[in-house]
Design a protein around this motif. Structure first.
Motif, PDB file in Angstrom:
ATOM      1  N   ASN A  95       0.643  -1.272  -0.285  1.00 12.50           N
ATOM      2  CA  ASN A  95      -0.232  -0.049   0.100  1.00 12.50           C
ATOM      3  C   ASN A  95       0.636   1.153   0.020  1.00 12.50           C
ATOM      4  OD1 ASN A  95      -2.689  -1.296  -0.351  1.00 12.50           O
ATOM      5  ND2 ASN A  95      -2.417  -1.535   2.128  1.00 12.50           N
ATOM      6  N   MET A 145       1.026   4.291  -2.752  1.00 14.75           N
ATOM      7  CA  MET A 145       0.680   5.375  -2.961  1.00 14.75           C
ATOM      8  C   MET A 145       1.854   6.218  -2.824  1.00 14.75           C
ATOM      9  SD  MET A 145      -1.167   7.029   1.704  1.00 14.75           S
ATOM     10  CE  MET A 145      -2.533   6.552   0.977  1.00 14.75           C
ATOM     11  N   ILE A 201      -3.786   5.590  -5.512  1.00 17.24           N
ATOM     12  CA  ILE A 201      -4.609   5.834  -4.854  1.00 17.24           C
ATOM     13  C   ILE A 201      -5.114   5.367  -3.357  1.00 17.24           C
ATOM     14  CG2 ILE A 201      -4.480   7.740  -2.652  1.00 17.24           C
ATOM     15  CD1 ILE A 201      -2.515   9.220  -4.421  1.00 17.24           C
ATOM     16  N   ALA A 246      -5.801   3.413  -0.105  1.00 13.78           N
ATOM     17  CA  ALA A 246      -5.567   3.474   0.885  1.00 13.78           C
ATOM     18  C   ALA A 246      -7.097   2.182   1.217  1.00 13.78           C
ATOM     19  CB  ALA A 246      -6.942   4.230   0.238  1.00 13.78           C
ATOM     20  N   GLY A 267     -12.272   2.230  -0.811  1.00 14.70           N
ATOM     21  CA  GLY A 267     -11.369   2.737  -1.667  1.00 14.70           C
ATOM     22  C   GLY A 267     -11.531   1.648  -3.278  1.00 14.70           C
ATOM     23  N   THR A 321     -12.195   7.920  -2.913  1.00 12.29           N
ATOM     24  CA  THR A 321     -11.477   7.684  -2.401  1.00 12.29           C
ATOM     25  C   THR A 321     -10.728   8.606  -1.032  1.00 12.29           C
ATOM     26  OG1 THR A 321     -11.434   7.516  -5.251  1.00 12.29           O
ATOM     27  CG2 THR A 321      -9.467   7.813  -3.559  1.00 12.29           C
ATOM     28  N   LEU A 336      -9.450   7.057   2.062  1.00 10.51           N
ATOM     29  CA  LEU A 336      -7.858   7.783   2.811  1.00 10.51           C
ATOM     30  C   LEU A 336      -8.027   8.711   4.174  1.00 10.51           C
ATOM     31  CD1 LEU A 336      -6.682   9.714  -0.239  1.00 10.51           C
ATOM     32  CD2 LEU A 336      -5.412   8.408   1.119  1.00 10.51           C
ATOM     33  N   HIS A 353      -5.159   8.349   6.571  1.00 13.92           N
ATOM     34  CA  HIS A 353      -3.834   9.665   5.525  1.00 13.92           C
ATOM     35  C   HIS A 353      -4.554  10.403   5.925  1.00 13.92           C
ATOM     36  CE1 HIS A 353      -2.936   5.074   4.558  1.00 13.92           C
ATOM     37  NE2 HIS A 353      -3.310   4.950   3.988  1.00 13.92           N
ATOM     38  N   VAL A 373      -2.017  12.489   2.957  1.00 11.91           N
ATOM     39  CA  VAL A 373      -1.940  12.754   2.015  1.00 11.91           C
ATOM     40  C   VAL A 373      -3.422  12.556   0.828  1.00 11.91           C
ATOM     41  CG1 VAL A 373      -2.673  10.724   0.003  1.00 11.91           C
ATOM     42  CG2 VAL A 373      -0.944   9.634   1.726  1.00 11.91           C
ATOM     43  N   MET A 374      -4.722  12.990   1.714  1.00 11.88           N
ATOM     44  CA  MET A 374      -5.696  13.227   1.538  1.00 11.88           C
ATOM     45  C   MET A 374      -5.035  14.714   1.175  1.00 11.88           C
ATOM     46  SD  MET A 374      -9.036  14.110   3.176  1.00 11.88           S
ATOM     47  CE  MET A 374      -8.710  15.963   3.588  1.00 11.88           C
TER      48      MET A 374
END
Lengths: 209, 481
Positions: free
Chosen positions: B266, B270, B307, B311, B315, B388, B392, B397, B400-401
């Motif tokens: 993952n 990512m 991505i 997630a 996702g 998505t 996340l 995350h 990342v978001m």
């Protein structure tokens, strides 16, 4: 005996990084083809006969005769048998190759695995990395092509290490060899060298943003 | 003879015939039996889902989704290839090579989708490279030659990397005492495998197939290829080959996800996805060639899909839903942009304008596609991007978001300013009169695809939802919608 051949293969790799004439690089490819032929002959004796003959033909005829002959024809036709400029110094090239070998050895020992033949692994990983090295640090398209073929030789050698248990893998390696090499050489010989009349990479810069 | 053999043998024969028959219209007529065969194959596959077709082939929910999608995109691709060949008066020889390569390309993509053996999957992926070379070189000029050379060279390196990944997997299977590379056997023995080999295998698989899905690290040649190839082929690259690359990576991901390396994979996906979106955002801000613009937009969406997969949870569903909606919208945009290029006879955004006036139906399609591709509601992509982000957030995350939202704003601005220029910027009257008009009928395939994408956003058919749920059901920590 197999080990000897593989060590000879590794020596050709060292030489390929410092060879400064196209003709010597092409000769190296021919020698590598022969060495891989020897390895296949000694290693794969327990798979069926027709498959074995096919593999031997591929390594002997294709890798060590046909491909070098085609490349040789290209350089004579384009009158480029002069130096292929090494744009890194001699010392740097040798040093990089040694670093690549050392790295591959360390990697092979780190991974220690009963099914991993260390000498195979080191030689093939080095070949793959030296192939990439040639593609990055040399300027002409012909050296890039040679780099790709060296990379493929490395992968093929690796597939031979697995070959006696999984013959399908060796056949896939041959498929990769035949199709990609024929395609790359086909475009290269028929089009690029004719159209551009120049084998520096710098001519290929029309496509950009 | 079962339908699998019929499909493969029949298509290869049709391709051969196309190559031999050198008459422009006749050559295109041969697409009718091929598309018939493709539709028949898809139809029959539906009824043999989850049955063993052959030692090496099987159709599951994942392959079914993309098989249908490929067939849906293939039909308008052929129509637009025909229209553009007629307009450009391509030589008979070029047309016959193009058509034969197109048929084989579609067959090779189908092959990747239905392979149940890793080796075969790889061999078909190699075949897509071979056939796409002929398609990219179709225009036979220097730019096409350069793109073809770069694509073939880098795609060969990619395919060699993927092979290396399979070799590492081969060592892992020997450790597990089961030297068999079919997906079923791998799923059984994967827990006995050494995780180091699986990690190395996955890295090389992702790097290798990145040239097909069009993400970091090998995405650049894909962009060049979509720029130099005819627009209809660009549509098939974005709407077909991208999905095929995803399926290739996803097959390995699915098998490996039941081991301890799941979390590590993952992370890899990512990072790959996020860097892809980053590169897309950077280039989209400055790109002035509209074909390249859509190519970079495909890079963005491929990154988003990775991505979404990384997630996890909801996702997985979002990733596949995103691919479906993206294929429909992006294919229609590429078809339409082919007409824009035909109208203005160049690819530079800054020298275009007023397209909505010149070609109202086509311009409207471009506008709707533009809303769709930027994932504004009611586009299907809106749903998948919301999902998505949800995945996340549930996965904690936040960073990342945040980054993703930040990058998407730039993409919205970059693409928005260019596309609005094409559609609305006033052009001098004398230029407007000298422009060749294109019939509104040629935009019909785009409208059909776009309406499909809008339906996905407003009312996603329950049958499709079920199919996607089945496709991702085997993954760990999957969340049902």
């Amino acid at each position: 005996m197999v080990n000897l051949l593989i060590i000879a293969f590794a020596m050709t790799l060292t030489y390929s990084a410092i060879a400064n004439r196209f003709s010597s690089l092409i000769r190296i490819l021919a020698i590598q083809g022969l060495l891989i032929f020897g390895v296949a002959l000694l290693e794969l004796h327990q798979i069926n006969l027709i498959n074995l003959i096919f593999i031997l033909l591929e390594t002997l005829v294709f890798k060590s005769i046909l491909v070098p002959a085609i490349l040789y024809a290209v350089i004579t036709r384009n009158k480029v048998s002069r130096d292929c400029e090494i744009n890194k110094s001699f010392f740097n090239s040798i040093f990089s190759v040694i670093a690549i070998f050392a790295f591959s050895f360390v990697l092979a020992y780190q991974l220690h695995d009963e099914h991993l033949k260390i000498i195979y692994f080191t030689a093939s990983v080095s070949a793959i990395m030296i192939g990439i090295f040639l593609m990055i640090f040399r300027k002409t398209i012909i050296t890039h092509t040679i780099g790709y073929i060296i990379l493929e030789n490395g992968i093929f050698l690796f597939s031979l290490a697995l070959g006696s248990d999984m013959p399908m893998i060796v056949n896939m390696g041959i498929l990769l060899d035949l199709f990609s090499t024929v395609l790359i050489l086909g475009i290269f010989v028929n089009r690029i060298s004719d159209v551009f009349n120049n084998i520096e990479v710098d001519v290929l810069t029309t496509l950009k943003d | 003879m079962d339908f699998l053999e019929l499909y493969f043998i029949g298509s290869v024969l049709i391709a051969l015939l196309m190559y031999l028959v050198k008459g422009r219209k006749l050559d295109y007529l041969l697409f009718i039996p091929f598309l018939g065969l493709q539709i028949y194959f898809t139809y029959r596959s539906w009824f043999s889902m989850n049955q063993v077709l052959d030692e090496y082939f099987s159709v599951d929910a994942l392959s079914m989704i993309f098989l249908i999608l490929n067939t849906v995109v293939a039909v308008p691709t052929v129509i637009h290839a025909f229209l553009s060949a007629e307009r450009k008066h391509d030589s008979r020889r070029a047309v016959s090579i193009h058509n034969a390569a197109l048929v084989l390309f579609i067959v090779a993509m189908t092959g990747v989708l239905i392979s149940s053996h890793v080796g075969l999957l790889w061999a078909f992926a190699e075949a897509t490279t071979l056939t796409s070379a002929a398609l990219i070189y179709h225009d036979r000029n220097l730019v096409a030659l350069e793109a073809t050379w770069k694509y073939v060279f880098v795609a060969s390196i990619g395919i060699a990397f993927a092979f290396l990944g399979i070799l590492f997997l081969g060592i892992a299977t020997q450790d597990a005492q089961s030297p068999d590379l079919s997906l079923v056997a791998l799923a059984k023995s994967v827990n006995a495998m050494e995780s180091t080999w699986l990690k190395m295998s996955f890295l090389f698989i992702v790097a290798g197939f990145s040239v097909k899905i069009g993400t970091v690290p090998l995405f650049t040649v894909e962009i060049d290829a979509k720029d130099a190839a005819p627009s209809a082929i660009g549509a098939l690259f974005s709407g077909g080959l991208l999905n095929v690359g995803f399926v290739a990576i996803f097959r390995f991901y699915e098998v490996f996800s039941h081991t301890e390396i799941h979390a590590w994979m993952n992370k890899v996906l990512m990072i790959t996805g996020l860097t892809s979106v980053f590169f897309a955002a950077v280039y989209l801000l400055s790109v002035k060639n509209f074909k390249r613009m859509f190519a970079y937009s495909s890079l963005e969406h491929a990154g988003l899909v990775l991505i979404a997969v990384s997630a996890g949870g909801v996702g997985y569903f979002a990733a596949i839903f995103h691919l479906i909606a993206h294929s429909l919208i992006k294919a229609s945009l590429f078809f339409q942009i082919g007409q824009v290029q035909q109208t203005f006879r160049h690819k530079n955004v800054e020298r275009t304008g007023n397209y909505l006036r010149i070609n109202p139906w086509g311009g409207a399609a471009l506008l709707v596609g533009f809303v769709g591709i930027l994932a504004l509601p009611p586009s299907g992509l809106f749903i998948s991007e919301v999902l998505t982000f949800k995945a996340l957030i549930t996965g904690d995350h936040w960073l990342v978001m945040g980054l993703l939202a930040f990058l998407l704003t730039f993409i919205l601005y970059g693409m928005g300013s260019s596309l609005l220029q094409v559609l609305f910027k006033p052009l001098p009257a004398e230029e407007l009169t000298s422009i060749e008009r294109i019939s509104a009928w040629e935009s019909v395939p785009e409208w059909i695809l776009l309406l499909g994408a809008l339906t996905l956003g407003l009312y996603p058919p329950p049958a499709l939802n079920n199919l996607i749920q089945t496709a991702v059901a085997h993954l760990p920590n999957v969340v049902k919608l």
